[in-house]
Design a protein around this motif. Structure first.
Motif, PDB file in Angstrom:
ATOM      1  N   UNK A 125       0.873  -1.182   0.000  1.00  0.00           N
ATOM      2  CA  UNK A 125       0.000   0.000   0.000  1.00  0.00           C
ATOM      3  C   UNK A 125       0.906   1.227   0.000  1.00  0.00           C
ATOM      4  N   UNK A 126       0.755   2.087  -1.010  1.00  0.00           N
ATOM      5  CA  UNK A 126       1.607   3.283  -1.092  1.00  0.00           C
ATOM      6  C   UNK A 126       0.791   4.573  -0.920  1.00  0.00           C
ATOM      7  N   UNK A 127      -0.339   4.470  -0.254  1.00  0.00           N
ATOM      8  CA  UNK A 127      -1.212   5.644  -0.110  1.00  0.00           C
ATOM      9  C   UNK A 127      -0.565   6.775   0.681  1.00  0.00           C
ATOM     10  N   UNK A 128       0.454   6.493   1.476  1.00  0.00           N
ATOM     11  CA  UNK A 128       1.122   7.599   2.178  1.00  0.00           C
ATOM     12  C   UNK A 128       2.082   8.344   1.259  1.00  0.00           C
ATOM     13  N   UNK A 129       2.393   7.760   0.097  1.00  0.00           N
ATOM     14  CA  UNK A 129       3.288   8.401  -0.860  1.00  0.00           C
ATOM     15  C   UNK A 129       2.576   8.928  -2.095  1.00  0.00           C
ATOM     16  N   UNK A 130       1.481   8.311  -2.462  1.00  0.00           N
ATOM     17  CA  UNK A 130       0.772   8.667  -3.694  1.00  0.00           C
ATOM     18  C   UNK A 130      -0.595   9.249  -3.346  1.00  0.00           C
ATOM     19  N   UNK A 131      -0.929  10.430  -3.872  1.00  0.00           N
ATOM     20  CA  UNK A 131      -2.248  11.010  -3.597  1.00  0.00           C
ATOM     21  C   UNK A 131      -3.371  10.034  -3.964  1.00  0.00           C
ATOM     22  N   UNK A 132      -4.330   9.940  -3.074  1.00  0.00           N
ATOM     23  CA  UNK A 132      -5.465   9.051  -3.285  1.00  0.00           C
ATOM     24  C   UNK A 132      -6.583   9.468  -2.346  1.00  0.00           C
ATOM     25  N   UNK A 133      -7.738   8.877  -2.546  1.00  0.00           N
ATOM     26  CA  UNK A 133      -8.820   9.176  -1.609  1.00  0.00           C
ATOM     27  C   UNK A 133      -8.553   8.515  -0.259  1.00  0.00           C
ATOM     28  N   UNK A 134      -7.759   7.431  -0.244  1.00  0.00           N
ATOM     29  CA  UNK A 134      -7.370   6.811   1.026  1.00  0.00           C
ATOM     30  C   UNK A 134      -6.475   7.729   1.845  1.00  0.00           C
ATOM     31  N   UNK A 135      -5.708   8.574   1.174  1.00  0.00           N
ATOM     32  CA  UNK A 135      -4.754   9.436   1.874  1.00  0.00           C
ATOM     33  C   UNK A 135      -5.151  10.913   1.813  1.00  0.00           C
ATOM     34  N   UNK A 136      -6.445  11.158   1.780  1.00  0.00           N
ATOM     35  CA  UNK A 136      -6.937  12.534   1.682  1.00  0.00           C
ATOM     36  C   UNK A 136      -6.568  13.371   2.900  1.00  0.00           C
ATOM     37  N   UNK A 137      -6.286  12.734   4.024  1.00  0.00           N
ATOM     38  CA  UNK A 137      -5.844  13.493   5.189  1.00  0.00           C
ATOM     39  C   UNK A 137      -4.428  14.031   4.999  1.00  0.00           C
TER      40      UNK A 137
END
Length: 162
Positions: free
Chosen positions: A112-124
């Motif tokens: 999971x790279x959501x902390x590095x790549x913009x996504x709705x999972x990492x909207x915060x």
């Protein structure tokens, strides 16, 4: 008085062009707007408005790192047709790209790279993703696939093609 009339005329002229230009969609060929919907091979025809909105959203949210489909952060993985096709899972269709924009993973699908790549999972973390709707993600993904259709020789190749 003559200057006042000219000023009003010029203002109305430019206001009209701004209103028409901002609401007008590109007039794109249907074959170019026909993109893979899912892994089963179903196809979907995007509207001119969806591609136009996808272009606007891509420029606003993605082009800082993916200008022309190239990836600044990892030049080995781009938005070119082959890179999308050989990702795990394949990301060469509308549904898969939307899923990736919601839940990004490494190219092999393992991390999971959501902390590095913009996504709705990492909207915060990536504030500009906070109000992005699924319809907007579809427009972005559709625009990417439209570019794959129309610029297959140059989309995603960055400086290598130049």
């Amino acid at each position: 008085m003559k200057r006042f009339i000219l000023l009003i005329t010029a203002t109305l002229f430019f206001a009209f062009h701004i209103a028409v230009g901002s609401s007008a969609a590109l007039d794109l060929l249907e074959k170019d707007r026909t993109v893979p919907l899912n892994e089963a091979g179903d196809m979907v025809v995007l509207s001119n408005e969806e591609v136009t909105e996808g272009l606007r959203l891509f420029n606003d949210k993605c082009s800082q790192c993916h200008k022309g489909g190239y990836s600044k952060t990892d030049p080995n993985v781009t938005l070119a047709a082959e890179d999308l096709k050989y990702a795990t899972p394949p990301r060469d269709n509308l549904e898969a790209l939307v899923d990736y924009l919601k839940h990004p993973t490494s190219y092999d699908g393992e991390i999971d790279i959501s902390i590095f790549h913009p996504s709705t999972d990492s909207a915060d973390i990536f504030r500009y993703m906070r109000n992005v709707t699924t319809d907007e993600l579809v427009d972005i993904a559709g625009y990417i696939l439209y570019e794959v259709n129309t610029k297959s020789e140059t989309w995603g190749c960055g400086k290598v093609c130049n």
